[in-house]
Enzyme design. Sequence first.
Site, PDB file in Angstrom:
ATOM      1  N   TYR A 138      -5.085  57.067  88.429  1.00 49.33           N
ATOM      2  CA  TYR A 138      -5.226  56.418  89.726  1.00 49.33           C
ATOM      3  C   TYR A 138      -4.008  56.824  90.545  1.00 49.33           C
ATOM      4  CZ  TYR A 138      -6.287  52.400  92.868  1.00 49.33           C
ATOM      5  OH  TYR A 138      -6.609  51.594  93.935  1.00 49.33           O
ATOM      6  N   LYS A 166      -8.964  59.033  90.378  1.00 47.22           N
ATOM      7  CA  LYS A 166      -9.297  58.285  91.588  1.00 47.22           C
ATOM      8  C   LYS A 166      -8.132  58.478  92.545  1.00 47.22           C
ATOM      9  CE  LYS A 166      -9.836  54.247  94.165  1.00 47.22           C
ATOM     10  NZ  LYS A 166      -9.179  53.002  94.532  1.00 47.22           N
TER      11      LYS A 166
END
Length: 311
Positions: A138, A166
């Site tokens: 992330y 992400k």
Amino acid sequence: MTIPAPLTGVVPPVCTPLTPSREVDVPSLLRLVDHLVRSGVHGLFVLGTSSEAAYLTDAQRRLVVETVTGHVGGQLPVLAGAIDLTTPRVLDHVASVAAAGADAVVVISPFYTSTHPAEIARHYRLVAAASPVPVLAYDLPGAVHTKLPAELVLSLAAEGVLAGLKDSSGDLGAFREVVVGARTRGDINGFSVLTGSELLVDAALAAGADGAVPGLANVDPEGYVRLDRLCRVGDWERARVEQERLCALFGMVKAGDPARMGASSAALGAFKAALYLRGVIECPVTAEPQVPLSEREIEGVGKFLSGAGLL
């Protein structure tokens, strides 16, 4: 269930509805999940930024994962954030959410102290070695104050440490570098590259991204599913129109007065206010110490919903 490799489509970062006393509102959470699943989303991401994971207790985090995975029952992959300051604490969260049924974990870099890229790489290797489910990185430099270098992400993907990324960095150049590398390097297979942007989903998919994790998809999942479909069939003109409609709807995040609240309070408060006005959740409160939207500000969110044809 096993997550697809790569994971594609729209994967909303699910908001966490709360009661007025700031406990997890399980009935509202179930309605929200149904709202998303009916709209045709391709996966669910719990305990991310839009989920207010950083504000929840460990018990609340586990309750969210157990509630969502139990309700979905394998219909869709469920990704869960494992967000904390250090590797040992992240490993505790990984064990908890995996035991609660998560199909993959989404992990940020260590934070609080300054972190060297070698330490970031070591962090992800240690997490992946201990995790019973795939690990996605992330990239959230606004929160952890460290940008994940594209080459580091690609190297960890080639090692099999990372199953995906992400990207919420806002760095489109670095994002494209990861997209191109994942597609062209012969030592990377099935790596998922997902944008966290609400405003540039069409551009990300045109560049070769696999999917999107937009917080606004809580409010208008049908719109993002429609946008994803238009991009995949190459109808770029209609995709542009849909993206511009969603950009206008995203203006709701400015409904909160910046003189009395931060951008996070305003954005998450707006998403929850919109879900409240749409009848999906019972109460629009955000977790402490975030500042809640006033009645007048909630009315302002309603104007954005009306303009988008959602009320």
